[in-house]
Design a protein around this motif. Structure first.
Motif, mmCIF file in Angstrom:
data_model
loop_
_atom_site.group_PDB
_atom_site.id
_atom_site.type_symbol
_atom_site.label_atom_id
_atom_site.label_comp_id
_atom_site.label_asym_id
_atom_site.label_seq_id
_atom_site.Cartn_x
_atom_site.Cartn_y
_atom_site.Cartn_z
ATOM 1 N N THR A 234 0.885 -1.286 -0.032
ATOM 2 C CA THR A 234 0.136 0.157 0.043
ATOM 3 C C THR A 234 0.828 1.231 0.096
ATOM 4 O O THR A 234 0.396 2.333 -0.693
ATOM 5 C CB THR A 234 -0.999 0.036 1.333
ATOM 6 O OG1 THR A 234 -0.263 -0.108 2.505
ATOM 7 C CG2 THR A 234 -1.881 -1.241 1.109
ATOM 8 N N ARG A 235 2.069 1.216 0.736
ATOM 9 C CA ARG A 235 2.911 2.278 0.541
ATOM 10 C C ARG A 235 3.484 2.654 -0.795
ATOM 11 O O ARG A 235 3.670 3.598 -1.264
ATOM 12 C CB ARG A 235 4.053 2.064 1.660
ATOM 13 C CG ARG A 235 4.893 3.233 1.942
ATOM 14 C CD ARG A 235 6.025 2.993 3.157
ATOM 15 N NE ARG A 235 5.522 2.594 4.169
ATOM 16 C CZ ARG A 235 5.482 1.382 4.830
ATOM 17 N NH1 ARG A 235 6.585 0.669 4.335
ATOM 18 N NH2 ARG A 235 5.064 1.125 5.856
ATOM 19 N N GLY A 238 0.025 3.823 -3.027
ATOM 20 C CA GLY A 238 -0.667 5.018 -2.587
ATOM 21 C C GLY A 238 -0.412 6.249 -3.351
ATOM 22 O O GLY A 238 -1.127 6.847 -3.861
ATOM 23 N N PRO A 239 1.187 6.274 -3.450
ATOM 24 C CA PRO A 239 1.742 7.522 -4.040
ATOM 25 C C PRO A 239 1.463 7.483 -5.725
ATOM 26 O O PRO A 239 1.375 8.639 -6.299
ATOM 27 C CB PRO A 239 3.089 7.683 -3.492
ATOM 28 C CG PRO A 239 3.249 7.021 -2.408
ATOM 29 C CD PRO A 239 2.190 5.851 -2.749
ATOM 30 N N LEU A 240 1.483 6.385 -6.160
ATOM 31 C CA LEU A 240 0.972 6.262 -7.449
ATOM 32 C C LEU A 240 -0.163 6.834 -8.052
ATOM 33 O O LEU A 240 -0.141 7.457 -9.130
ATOM 34 C CB LEU A 240 1.414 4.942 -7.979
ATOM 35 C CG LEU A 240 3.067 4.231 -7.690
ATOM 36 C CD1 LEU A 240 2.727 2.958 -8.000
ATOM 37 C CD2 LEU A 240 3.967 4.969 -8.409
ATOM 38 N N PRO A 242 -2.555 9.183 -7.310
ATOM 39 C CA PRO A 242 -2.692 10.684 -7.699
ATOM 40 C C PRO A 242 -2.084 10.945 -8.928
ATOM 41 O O PRO A 242 -2.213 12.031 -9.740
ATOM 42 C CB PRO A 242 -2.167 11.320 -6.544
ATOM 43 C CG PRO A 242 -2.422 10.347 -5.190
ATOM 44 C CD PRO A 242 -1.963 9.099 -5.845
ATOM 45 N N ARG A 243 -0.787 10.388 -9.285
ATOM 46 C CA ARG A 243 0.137 10.845 -10.138
ATOM 47 C C ARG A 243 -0.653 10.168 -11.475
ATOM 48 O O ARG A 243 -0.665 10.996 -12.656
ATOM 49 C CB ARG A 243 1.543 10.102 -10.128
ATOM 50 C CG ARG A 243 2.242 10.978 -9.061
ATOM 51 C CD ARG A 243 2.550 12.405 -9.113
ATOM 52 N NE ARG A 243 3.331 12.500 -10.275
ATOM 53 C CZ ARG A 243 4.665 12.500 -10.662
ATOM 54 N NH1 ARG A 243 5.349 12.803 -9.429
ATOM 55 N NH2 ARG A 243 5.098 12.935 -11.900
ATOM 56 N N TYR A 244 -1.206 8.989 -11.445
ATOM 57 C CA TYR A 244 -1.648 8.645 -12.595
ATOM 58 C C TYR A 244 -3.056 9.385 -13.030
ATOM 59 O O TYR A 244 -3.240 9.722 -14.127
ATOM 60 C CB TYR A 244 -2.481 7.224 -12.310
ATOM 61 C CG TYR A 244 -1.300 6.018 -12.463
ATOM 62 C CD1 TYR A 244 -0.592 5.755 -13.480
ATOM 63 C CD2 TYR A 244 -1.238 5.113 -11.463
ATOM 64 C CE1 TYR A 244 0.575 5.010 -13.468
ATOM 65 C CE2 TYR A 244 -0.428 4.053 -11.402
ATOM 66 C CZ TYR A 244 0.503 4.016 -12.465
ATOM 67 O OH TYR A 244 1.504 3.004 -12.669
ATOM 68 N N ARG A 246 -3.319 12.543 -12.280
ATOM 69 C CA ARG A 246 -2.637 13.949 -12.720
ATOM 70 C C ARG A 246 -2.207 13.739 -14.356
ATOM 71 O O ARG A 246 -2.304 14.709 -14.975
ATOM 72 C CB ARG A 246 -1.686 14.422 -11.824
ATOM 73 C CG ARG A 246 -0.968 15.740 -12.172
ATOM 74 C CD ARG A 246 0.176 15.964 -11.247
ATOM 75 N NE ARG A 246 0.070 15.552 -9.731
ATOM 76 C CZ ARG A 246 0.980 15.446 -9.053
ATOM 77 N NH1 ARG A 246 2.311 15.559 -9.228
ATOM 78 N NH2 ARG A 246 0.837 14.885 -7.924
ATOM 79 N N HIS A 279 -9.724 4.583 0.729
ATOM 80 C CA HIS A 279 -8.906 5.689 0.166
ATOM 81 C C HIS A 279 -9.748 6.412 -0.575
ATOM 82 O O HIS A 279 -9.205 7.366 -1.340
ATOM 83 C CB HIS A 279 -7.651 5.228 0.320
ATOM 84 C CG HIS A 279 -6.730 4.928 1.346
ATOM 85 N ND1 HIS A 279 -6.870 3.906 1.967
ATOM 86 C CD2 HIS A 279 -6.040 5.758 1.920
ATOM 87 C CE1 HIS A 279 -6.084 3.743 2.937
ATOM 88 N NE2 HIS A 279 -5.546 4.873 2.977
#
Length: 316
Positions: A234-235, A238-240, A242-244, A246, A279
């Motif tokens: 998940t770590r 998770g950050p990927l 929002p970038r997708y 964007r 999430h």
């Protein structure tokens, strides 16, 4: 993979041309897009494409053109598409349906229908001839969908994500478990291998159950490496996401595999889908090989050398 550009606005009418190998699911694709709101025309002569497009001004259009038509020509179709893409009132996409030779041959054998390019020869001859004929279209397609391992439901879901007509900006996520015996899902964007986890297959009481059952879930989560793995999973993801979003990506397929696609991968997939929903993401959960029946009953994984308890790699 591409999606229709929502920023194109209502002035640019969507046009999807569907082609591909006979038996790969062209009819399913046309019906799926028709259900999405497209006007569907199948088996259109190439010489009629320009006239047909000129008549449609108020509704998205999907057109099936393939090797069944008398005047079919791959290079000619590419030229027609090139000219259509010059128009500022249309958003043109080429969808190519593909499948492996083995799957296509099996489908023709099951339906007992002759291949359109091999009426008096073996089916494989027709498949080979058609594959060569259509290669230029596959090389330049906006979207290539391999249906070898897809059910009709999965194919419709995928097409619905790629060619939907709404402009909803949210990221749609499909999380699926799978069996490495049956191959990695070809539509997967991200793949995780969980064959390192302890294997419920070797517990007689757990073997007939699945990763959706509480006893199997508890067994998998007792593995000393499970908690750390899931936290890292998940770590990483998770950050990927929002970038997708964007970058304009509207759908994402995450595939999680173990050897049989029944226990470990199913549980991890289910847990990940819940985490994603918590999430705020729109998630569809699937288990490609969960109900797959193997000839002769359960088969012990060839790459699992430890039993019971910790498995070196494989298992269901």
């Amino acid at each position: 993979m591409t999606t229709l550009d929502p920023s194109a606005g209502p002035a640019r009418l969507p046009l999807v041309v569907v082609t591909g190998l006979s038996g790969a699911g062209l009819s399913t694709a046309l019906k799926s897009l028709e259900d999405l709101g497209y006007e569907a025309v199948d088996n259109l002569r190439l010489s009629l494409l320009h006239a047909l497009v000129s008549q449609f001004h108020d509704r998205p259009l999907v057109v099936g053109i393939d090797s069944r038509t008398r005047d079919f020509d791959a290079e000619g179709l590419l030229e027609e598409l090139r000219l259509l893409r010059l128009r500022d009132d249309m958003a043109v996409k080429l969808l190519f349906l593909d499948a492996s030779d083995e799957v296509l041959q099996r489908r023709y054998t099951e339906t007992r229908r002759p291949h359109p390019l091999a009426a008096d020869r073996p089916v494989l001859d027709g498949i080979a001839r058609e594959r060569q004929l259509l290669q230029p279209l596959k090389d330049t397609a906006d979207e290539v969908l391999d249906t070898s391992q897809l059910s009709i439901h999965d194919a419709r879901r995928h097409l619905g994500q790629v060619f939907r007509l709404d402009a909803e900006p949210r990221l749609h996520i499909f999380v699926t478990s799978f069996s490495y015996r049956q191959g990695v899902p070809r539509e997967a964007d991200i793949v995780f291998d969980v064959r390192f986890l302890d294997n419920p297959h070797w517990e007689p009481a757990l073997r007939p159950l699945s990763g959706l059952d509480a006893p199997v879930a508890a067994y998998v989560e007792r593995d000393p490496d499970y908690a750390g793995f899931f936290a890292n999973l998940t770590r990483l993801i998770g950050p990927l996401l929002p970038r997708y979003v964007r970058e304009g990506k509207h759908y994402l397929t995450i595939a999680i595999g173990c050897t049989g696609g029944r226990h470990r991968s199913v549980h991890i997939t289910h847990r990940l889908a819940m985490w994603l929903r918590d999430h705020g993401y729109k998630v569809v959960e699937g288990h490609r090989d969960l109900d797959r029946k193997e000839p002769g009953g359960p088969v012990e994984p060839l790459d699992d050398r430890s039993r019971p308890g910790r498995a070196a790699s494989g298992g269901r």
